[in-house]
Design a protein around this motif. Structure first.
Motif, PDB file in Angstrom:
ATOM      1  N   LEU A   1       0.827  -1.216   0.000  1.00 42.75           N
ATOM      2  CA  LEU A   1       0.000   0.000   0.000  1.00 42.75           C
ATOM      3  C   LEU A   1       0.862   1.267   0.000  1.00 42.75           C
ATOM      4  CD1 LEU A   1      -2.820  -1.099   2.466  1.00 42.75           C
ATOM      5  CD2 LEU A   1      -3.045  -0.709   0.003  1.00 42.75           C
ATOM      6  N   ARG A   2       2.028   1.211   0.612  1.00 42.36           N
ATOM      7  CA  ARG A   2       2.912   2.387   0.626  1.00 42.36           C
ATOM      8  C   ARG A   2       3.497   2.645  -0.761  1.00 42.36           C
ATOM      9  NH1 ARG A   2       4.810   4.538   5.441  1.00 42.36           N
ATOM     10  NH2 ARG A   2       6.832   4.996   4.527  1.00 42.36           N
ATOM     11  N   ARG A   3       3.718   1.583  -1.510  1.00 41.57           N
ATOM     12  CA  ARG A   3       4.221   1.750  -2.884  1.00 41.57           C
ATOM     13  C   ARG A   3       3.084   2.168  -3.822  1.00 41.57           C
ATOM     14  NH1 ARG A   3       6.543  -3.240  -5.266  1.00 41.57           N
ATOM     15  NH2 ARG A   3       7.041  -1.819  -6.955  1.00 41.57           N
ATOM     16  N   ALA A   4       1.884   1.658  -3.536  1.00 35.04           N
ATOM     17  CA  ALA A   4       0.730   1.940  -4.395  1.00 35.04           C
ATOM     18  C   ALA A   4       0.104   3.280  -4.005  1.00 35.04           C
ATOM     19  CB  ALA A   4      -0.271   0.791  -4.262  1.00 35.04           C
ATOM     20  N   ALA A   5      -1.150   3.486  -4.394  1.00 33.74           N
ATOM     21  CA  ALA A   5      -1.786   4.779  -4.136  1.00 33.74           C
ATOM     22  C   ALA A   5      -3.242   4.585  -3.687  1.00 33.74           C
ATOM     23  CB  ALA A   5      -1.710   5.637  -5.398  1.00 33.74           C
ATOM     24  N   PRO A   6      -3.443   4.064  -2.488  1.00 31.47           N
ATOM     25  CA  PRO A   6      -4.833   3.893  -2.023  1.00 31.47           C
ATOM     26  C   PRO A   6      -5.486   5.254  -1.789  1.00 31.47           C
ATOM     27  CG  PRO A   6      -3.297   3.455  -0.230  1.00 31.47           C
ATOM     28  CD  PRO A   6      -2.464   3.639  -1.464  1.00 31.47           C
ATOM     29  N   VAL A   7      -6.706   5.402  -2.265  1.00 33.06           N
ATOM     30  CA  VAL A   7      -7.374   6.709  -2.121  1.00 33.06           C
ATOM     31  C   VAL A   7      -8.483   6.670  -1.072  1.00 33.06           C
ATOM     32  CG1 VAL A   7      -6.796   7.554  -4.424  1.00 33.06           C
ATOM     33  CG2 VAL A   7      -8.875   6.216  -4.100  1.00 33.06           C
ATOM     34  N   SER A   8      -8.664   5.536  -0.422  1.00 33.46           N
ATOM     35  CA  SER A   8      -9.627   5.461   0.673  1.00 33.46           C
ATOM     36  C   SER A   8      -8.928   4.763   1.841  1.00 33.46           C
ATOM     37  CB  SER A   8     -10.870   4.681   0.228  1.00 33.46           C
ATOM     38  OG  SER A   8     -11.765   4.578   1.309  1.00 33.46           O
TER      39      SER A   8
END
Lengths: 176, 222
Positions: free
Chosen positions: B158-165
């Motif tokens: 999740l830190r590498r990705a881009a969760p928006v919620s």
């Protein structure tokens, strides 16, 4: 003129490959798109800061865009995230807990986004419902014209529009 | 963060900083969570040993049902979590919620059994609900420990990705890691009655979800 979806997608693919010239163009166009996006959501003096925030986010998280998916919904999701974050910071001193759901989507959304969102929703309806909704509610045809073009009776066109819109409303309520 | 006086200045700086990137997608997240689960399972086996009884036909049906539901809930929530690492607009999957609901049947069964058998003065199979043994508590703690390993893998993704919620990401991290962690530990535990499995293996999933809801969002904010 604002860049369209294929242009954004092409520029973003080049950006992911490290093309600096394409990145310059992409971020400039994204900036224009974001100005319009935020103009209905935040006071004018806050727009530029938010646009800069999102430009940095787009740059930092560029690896998460998948070329198989459209670019604008990806951008809109990031813009919305930064906007909610901005609202949290602004209202922090009011001790008001601002939930993500408070970021209500505007009904007069940008035309491009609206069209993309609508297409994504319409494909989830049966063909008979989506085609009459498109004809009557989007293209402005009369019930009679829609009936003659689709071969449905006029009363069936009305029923399909009613059922389709009801289902669309349910889909929108469940959407992020 | 440096605030640029003009947008063009910022864009020029960002373009100047540009390097090619490898794309991140949901498959990376799913693979990382699966890897975390395997590591958690291997660690549990290394410490407690694999329970061979399950392969020798000694496991009760409750064992297979509970762990099967843990696997399903873990898979559904891990898939939801992996998908939300990529920003998008559209429908949210409700699969994690439904799978968590199905999983909740296990501890509910244990509680209902306890209440009905308690009124009939029979304590067979449900003895440890009111008086947990050290083994019971150890199972709950170890399930949560294994969950922490899976959660770590999810947080890395999740830190590498881009969760928006972020709130939803927190819930799903807890649900996925709690389920998969309990599953990873479950293959080492020979206690297979419904109360033990329902309360000390499955209920920690709810605890993991609540803990992750509060701990994870600050760690993945971007």
């Amino acid at each position: 003129m604002l860049a369209d979806e294929p242009t954004f997608a092409r520029l973003m693919q080049a950006t992911q490959k490290g093309d600096k010239a394409a990145t310059n163009v992409l971020l400039s166009e994204v900036g224009v798109w974001l100005e319009r996006y935020f103009s209905r959501r935040v006071p004018p003096h806050a727009i530029d800061d938010l646009v800069q925030d999102v430009l940095i986010a787009v740059h930092t998280k560029r690896a998460t865009w998948d070329p198989k998916r459209p670019f604008l919904p990806w951008l809109a999701a990031i813009a919305r995230y930064r906007w909610v974050d901005h609202l949290r910071r602004v209202y922090k001193h009011d001790s008001k807990e601002l939930m993500e759901e408070d970021a209500v989507e505007d009904s007069d959304e940008d035309v491009v986004m609206a069209r993309i969102s609508l297409d994504r929703l319409l494909v989830q309806l049966p063909d008979k419902q989506s085609e009459v909704i498109e004809m009557v509610k989007i293209d402005g045809l009369s019930i009679r014209e829609a009936a003659s073009r689709t071969g449905q009776s006029e009363s069936l066109v009305k029923v399909n529009i009613h059922r389709g819109l009801k289902k669309l409303a349910a889909l929108v309520e469940k959407a992020e | 963060m440096t605030r640029y006086t003009s947008r063009q200045e910022l864009i020029a700086a960002l373009a100047d900083d540009l390097e090619p990137v490898s794309r991140i997608n949901a498959r990376h997240g799913a693979a990382l969570i699966a890897f975390g689960t395997i590591v958690a399972g291997a660690a549990c086996i290394a410490v407690f040993g694999f329970w061979t009884g399950m392969l020798a036909g000694k496991a009760s049906p409750f064992f297979w049902i509970s762990n099967g539901l843990l696997a399903l809930a873990g898979a559904a929530s891990a898939a939801g979590l992996a998908a939300m690492g990529v920003p998008k607009v559209g429908l949210r999957s409700t699969a994690p919620l439904w799978s968590a609901g199905m999983l909740a049947v296990v501890p509910l069964t244990a509680i209902v059994l306890f209440m009905t058998l308690e009124s009939g003065h029979s304590h067979d199979h449900v003895g440890h609900l009111m008086e947990p043994t050290m083994t019971d508590l150890k199972c709950a703690a170890c399930s949560l420990g294994a969950a922490a390993i899976v959660a770590l893998a999810a947080i890395v993704y999740l830190r590498r990705a881009a969760p928006v919620s972020l709130d939803r990401a927190g819930w799903l991290t807890g649900l996925a890691s709690g389920s998969l962690g309990a599953l990873a530990y479950g293959i080492t535990c020979p206690l297979d009655d419904i109360t033990h499995l329902g309360i000390y293996h499955v209920l920690p999933v709810a605890a993991a979800a609540v803990i992750a809801r509060f701990l994870v969002p600050p760690l993945i904010r971007w």
